[in-house]
Scaffold this active site. Structure first.
Site, mmCIF file in Angstrom:
data_model
loop_
_atom_site.group_PDB
_atom_site.id
_atom_site.type_symbol
_atom_site.label_atom_id
_atom_site.label_comp_id
_atom_site.label_asym_id
_atom_site.label_seq_id
_atom_site.Cartn_x
_atom_site.Cartn_y
_atom_site.Cartn_z
ATOM 1 N N LYS A 189 -7.035 22.001 -78.905
ATOM 2 C CA LYS A 189 -6.784 23.185 -78.542
ATOM 3 C C LYS A 189 -7.723 24.062 -79.599
ATOM 4 O O LYS A 189 -6.984 24.418 -80.775
ATOM 5 C CB LYS A 189 -5.652 23.751 -77.774
ATOM 6 C CG LYS A 189 -5.424 25.364 -77.751
ATOM 7 C CD LYS A 189 -4.204 25.518 -77.272
ATOM 8 C CE LYS A 189 -3.498 26.430 -78.129
ATOM 9 N NZ LYS A 189 -2.382 27.504 -77.538
ATOM 10 N N ASP A 209 5.509 24.842 -78.331
ATOM 11 C CA ASP A 209 4.352 25.258 -79.494
ATOM 12 C C ASP A 209 5.558 26.076 -80.397
ATOM 13 O O ASP A 209 6.344 25.487 -81.252
ATOM 14 C CB ASP A 209 3.560 26.146 -79.057
ATOM 15 C CG ASP A 209 2.768 26.891 -80.018
ATOM 16 O OD1 ASP A 209 3.072 26.481 -81.424
ATOM 17 O OD2 ASP A 209 2.098 27.755 -79.998
ATOM 18 N N GLU A 228 2.237 25.916 -71.705
ATOM 19 C CA GLU A 228 2.643 26.052 -72.979
ATOM 20 C C GLU A 228 3.625 27.276 -73.128
ATOM 21 O O GLU A 228 3.324 28.431 -72.544
ATOM 22 C CB GLU A 228 1.623 26.409 -74.058
ATOM 23 C CG GLU A 228 1.883 26.226 -75.145
ATOM 24 C CD GLU A 228 0.498 26.429 -76.326
ATOM 25 O OE1 GLU A 228 -0.347 25.759 -75.921
ATOM 26 O OE2 GLU A 228 0.747 26.876 -77.426
ATOM 27 N N SER A 233 0.695 34.925 -83.151
ATOM 28 C CA SER A 233 1.911 35.111 -82.305
ATOM 29 C C SER A 233 2.764 33.713 -82.953
ATOM 30 O O SER A 233 2.638 32.660 -82.428
ATOM 31 C CB SER A 233 1.604 34.881 -80.955
ATOM 32 O OG SER A 233 1.255 33.445 -80.648
ATOM 33 N N GLN A 273 -0.917 34.861 -73.095
ATOM 34 C CA GLN A 273 -1.865 35.136 -74.170
ATOM 35 C C GLN A 273 -3.290 34.198 -74.033
ATOM 36 O O GLN A 273 -4.025 34.525 -74.472
ATOM 37 C CB GLN A 273 -1.085 34.172 -75.238
ATOM 38 C CG GLN A 273 -1.952 34.211 -76.667
ATOM 39 C CD GLN A 273 -0.993 33.767 -77.893
ATOM 40 O OE1 GLN A 273 -0.373 34.326 -78.317
ATOM 41 N NE2 GLN A 273 -1.349 32.400 -78.063
ATOM 42 N N GLU A 274 -3.100 32.986 -73.313
ATOM 43 C CA GLU A 274 -4.274 32.264 -73.104
ATOM 44 C C GLU A 274 -4.262 31.497 -71.843
ATOM 45 O O GLU A 274 -3.599 31.223 -71.200
ATOM 46 C CB GLU A 274 -4.319 30.970 -74.283
ATOM 47 C CG GLU A 274 -4.072 31.406 -75.452
ATOM 48 C CD GLU A 274 -3.659 30.403 -76.584
ATOM 49 O OE1 GLU A 274 -3.928 29.223 -76.239
ATOM 50 O OE2 GLU A 274 -3.282 30.674 -77.739
ATOM 51 N N ASP A 277 -1.257 29.088 -71.893
ATOM 52 C CA ASP A 277 -0.174 29.508 -73.019
ATOM 53 C C ASP A 277 0.302 30.729 -73.012
ATOM 54 O O ASP A 277 -0.215 31.781 -72.967
ATOM 55 C CB ASP A 277 -1.004 29.151 -74.455
ATOM 56 C CG ASP A 277 0.301 29.668 -75.509
ATOM 57 O OD1 ASP A 277 1.419 29.492 -75.165
ATOM 58 O OD2 ASP A 277 -0.081 29.271 -76.588
ATOM 59 N N HIS A 326 -5.589 24.668 -83.140
ATOM 60 C CA HIS A 326 -5.933 25.507 -84.226
ATOM 61 C C HIS A 326 -4.927 26.647 -84.185
ATOM 62 O O HIS A 326 -3.827 26.517 -83.588
ATOM 63 C CB HIS A 326 -7.344 26.030 -83.671
ATOM 64 C CG HIS A 326 -7.331 26.822 -82.485
ATOM 65 N ND1 HIS A 326 -8.390 27.984 -82.133
ATOM 66 C CD2 HIS A 326 -6.264 26.957 -81.623
ATOM 67 C CE1 HIS A 326 -7.892 28.406 -81.109
ATOM 68 N NE2 HIS A 326 -6.950 27.943 -80.586
ATOM 69 N N ARG A 327 -5.426 27.826 -84.955
ATOM 70 C CA ARG A 327 -4.618 29.021 -84.813
ATOM 71 C C ARG A 327 -5.501 30.165 -84.577
ATOM 72 O O ARG A 327 -6.843 29.879 -84.588
ATOM 73 C CB ARG A 327 -4.150 29.517 -86.124
ATOM 74 C CG ARG A 327 -3.165 28.511 -87.030
ATOM 75 C CD ARG A 327 -1.990 28.172 -86.075
ATOM 76 N NE ARG A 327 -0.979 29.106 -85.560
ATOM 77 C CZ ARG A 327 0.038 29.392 -85.874
ATOM 78 N NH1 ARG A 327 0.839 28.406 -86.823
ATOM 79 N NH2 ARG A 327 0.895 30.320 -85.307
ATOM 80 N N SER A 328 -5.103 31.418 -84.184
ATOM 81 C CA SER A 328 -5.969 32.478 -83.736
ATOM 82 C C SER A 328 -6.637 32.836 -84.823
ATOM 83 O O SER A 328 -7.929 33.445 -84.632
ATOM 84 C CB SER A 328 -4.931 33.454 -83.035
ATOM 85 O OG SER A 328 -4.094 33.777 -83.812
ATOM 86 N N LYS A 361 0.487 21.954 -84.943
ATOM 87 C CA LYS A 361 -0.246 22.779 -85.811
ATOM 88 C C LYS A 361 -0.132 22.390 -87.264
ATOM 89 O O LYS A 361 1.290 22.826 -87.624
ATOM 90 C CB LYS A 361 0.043 24.414 -85.617
ATOM 91 C CG LYS A 361 -0.551 24.728 -84.324
ATOM 92 C CD LYS A 361 0.147 26.130 -83.699
ATOM 93 C CE LYS A 361 -0.483 26.825 -82.763
ATOM 94 N NZ LYS A 361 0.440 28.033 -82.307
ATOM 95 N N GLU A 420 -9.873 34.526 -80.122
ATOM 96 C CA GLU A 420 -10.393 33.060 -80.021
ATOM 97 C C GLU A 420 -11.573 32.994 -79.011
ATOM 98 O O GLU A 420 -11.766 31.760 -78.691
ATOM 99 C CB GLU A 420 -9.311 32.357 -79.433
ATOM 100 C CG GLU A 420 -8.039 32.237 -80.275
ATOM 101 C CD GLU A 420 -6.737 31.402 -79.838
ATOM 102 O OE1 GLU A 420 -7.029 30.836 -78.816
ATOM 103 O OE2 GLU A 420 -5.800 31.363 -80.533
ATOM 104 N N HIS A 477 -3.552 38.493 -78.938
ATOM 105 C CA HIS A 477 -5.139 37.981 -79.111
ATOM 106 C C HIS A 477 -5.911 38.800 -78.513
ATOM 107 O O HIS A 477 -7.296 38.682 -78.764
ATOM 108 C CB HIS A 477 -5.499 36.611 -78.796
ATOM 109 C CG HIS A 477 -4.663 35.751 -79.457
ATOM 110 N ND1 HIS A 477 -4.504 34.106 -79.029
ATOM 111 C CD2 HIS A 477 -3.662 35.591 -80.524
ATOM 112 C CE1 HIS A 477 -3.757 33.617 -79.917
ATOM 113 N NE2 HIS A 477 -2.919 34.507 -80.700
HETATM 114 P P1 PGA Z 1 -1.160 31.813 -82.641
HETATM 115 O O1 PGA Z 1 -1.453 31.385 -81.292
HETATM 116 O O2 PGA Z 1 -2.144 31.062 -83.767
HETATM 117 O O3 PGA Z 1 -1.829 33.431 -82.877
HETATM 118 O O4 PGA Z 1 0.067 31.549 -83.270
HETATM 119 C C1 PGA Z 1 -1.756 30.237 -80.928
HETATM 120 C C2 PGA Z 1 -0.841 29.723 -79.916
HETATM 121 O O5 PGA Z 1 0.192 30.456 -79.662
HETATM 122 O O6 PGA Z 1 -0.877 28.439 -79.603
HETATM 123 ZN ZN ZN Z 2 0.971 28.642 -78.305
#
Ligand code: PGA
Ligand code: ZN
Length: 426
Positions: free
Chosen positions: A392, A316, A289, A45, A166-167, A246, A369-371, A341, A210, A158
């Site tokens: 994270k 983000d 987030e 994402s 998403q999270e 998030d 991190h990233r996914s 990131k 993740e 994810h």
């Molecule tokens: P991504 O997601 O690494 O798939 O972009 C992580 C986030 O949105 O924080």
């Molecule tokens: Zn994010």
């Protein structure tokens, strides 16, 4: 102990696989005294304004996702360009690569090529001096270790369920040390597994990108209820283990209608802000987030004004670790926190600049991190070196995620009495 000015002799690179089975760039910076290796992650994402991840587009290899061009850019362009530079001179190395690239978003050489070398050079310097990566990144007497922000339920892009958010995070702020926080998080993760099985059956404990569970749910509140139950089942209270989300809301925003598709319906900006506010009251969300899409500075500012006294509104995709975007956010009071990131901006020194700017603004910082990840634990050192409030890095499960948590425990052990824990400092 005098430090060695190890100079770069050569740079190698190769394709390796990330945690989703996609190719990624791994680089090796060689000096006479040492070798430093690093690999870069990849998001799903992604923010629209992220630095460019160069992919080959050759459908015959890796469904077009090969990174042979980026690898060749490392060996043929970057390597000769940074040869002779001091590996510890991160800023000079990064500046050299940025000017070799010559584009604002690293689209010529690829941010994946540039970042891999930037990180590998820091490691080569650390190895030449026989010091840990965190102290090579930033020398200090004492270091503050971050609160792990563990993603225990996966949704959005994810996972294969209908959760728009998403999270869903747990944040063990009541721990005394980072190591204890990781234990608490792992315990809650396993309690959550039991809660999900009993509520929804065994299908609910399949995991997403993740490592968090990906139960077949469609309602935000149902996910949060299960996590809350898992916290109390583990013997913790909601002060010790906080909750966060998030939304990654650009992924469920429709630019044509200006509405967000969530929980089986759709909401406009006002309604969505009310929804988050209700969730905050009901579940005590500490972090929220990307509550709105990546250009919605005014909506971000509105929710930060409303909830910012007790919650962290984290940007983000809206900032993409870019100081220019962050300055706009500071001016508009869009958030009180930022996600950092490395691969959104594409070099170690520019990431440091973003962290310093966030500190000056008084924002809370989360190194992330990233996914799509590799086994490289670089961000554990980055978070420690710069005193990030949170780190994270996914669920306390799956090797590419535990690589970072395990490294944090090693760092804390190495530091001994020189280690502090961010805990409730936020
Ligand atoms: P991504 O997601 O690494 O798939 O972009 C992580 C986030 O949105 O924080
Ligand atoms: Zn994010």
């Amino acid at each position: 102990m005098g430090s060695v000015a190890a100079r770069i002799v050569s740079v190698k690179a190769r394709e390796v696989l990330d945690s989703r089975g996609n190719p990624s760039v791994e680089a090796e910076v060689v000096t006479r005294e040492s070798v430093g290796r690093a690999s870069v992650p990849s998001g799903a994402s992604k923010g629209r304004l992220e630095a460019l991840e160069l992919r080959d587009g050759d459908a015959k290899r890796f469904h077009g996702r090969g990174v042979r061009k980026a690898v060749a850019n490392v060996t043929k362009v970057i390597g000769p360009g940074v040869k002779g530079l001091v590996a510890a001179d991160t800023r000079r190395i990064d500046d050299a690569m940025i000017s070799l690239d010559g584009t604002p978003n690293k689209s010529k050489l690829g941010a994946n090529a540039i970042l891999a070398v930037s990180m590998a050079a820091v490691r080569a310097a650390a190895n030449a001096n026989s010091v840990s990566l965190f102290s090579q990144l930033r020398k200090q007497r004492a270091y503050t270790l971050p609160v792990p922000m563990m993603n225990v339920i996966n949704g959005g892009e994810h996972a294969g369920n209908n959760l728009a958010i998403q999270e869903f995070h747990i944040e063990p702020v009541g721990a005394k040390t980072c190591t204890e926080a990781i234990r608490m998080g792992a315990e809650v993760y396993h309690s959550l597994k039991e809660v999900l099985v009993s509520r929804y059956g065994r299908v609910a404990i399949n995991v997403g990108d993740e490592g968090g569970f990906a139960p077949p749910l469609g309602l935000t509140r149902d996910a949060l209820k299960s996590v809350r139950e898992a916290i109390s089942k583990s013997g913790y209270n909601e002060e010790d283990v906080r909750l966060g989300i998030d939304a990654a809301s650009s992924t469920f925003y429709d630019g044509k209608t200006g509405r967000y598709a969530i929980d089986g319906g759709s909401m406009d900006e006002r309604k969505l802000e009310d929804f988050y506010s209700t969730l905050r009251d009901e579940f005590g969300l500490l972090t929220i987030e990307d509550p709105f899409h990546e250009e919605a500075f005014a909506a971000f500012a509105s929710i930060t004004k409303r909830l910012g006294a007790s919650s962290k509104v984290i940007g983000d995709d809206i900032y993409v670790t870019n100081v220019g975007r962050m300055r706009t956010g500071i001016r508009k009071k869009a958030t009180n926190a930022v996600l950092i990131k490395l691969n959104q901006i594409g070099s170690v020194s520019e990431t440091e600049d973003s962290i310093e700017l966030a500190k000056k603004a008084g924002w809370s910082i989360t190194v992330s991190h990233r996914s799509g990840e590799t086994e490289d634990p670089f961000i554990a050192h980055m978070a420690t070196a710069f005193g990030s409030d949170f780190v994270k890095t996914g669920a306390p499960a799956r090797g590419e995620r535990t690589a970072k948590y395990n490294e944090l425990m090693r760092i804390e052990e190495e530091l001994g009495s020189r280690a502090r824990f961010a805990g409730r400092r936020f």
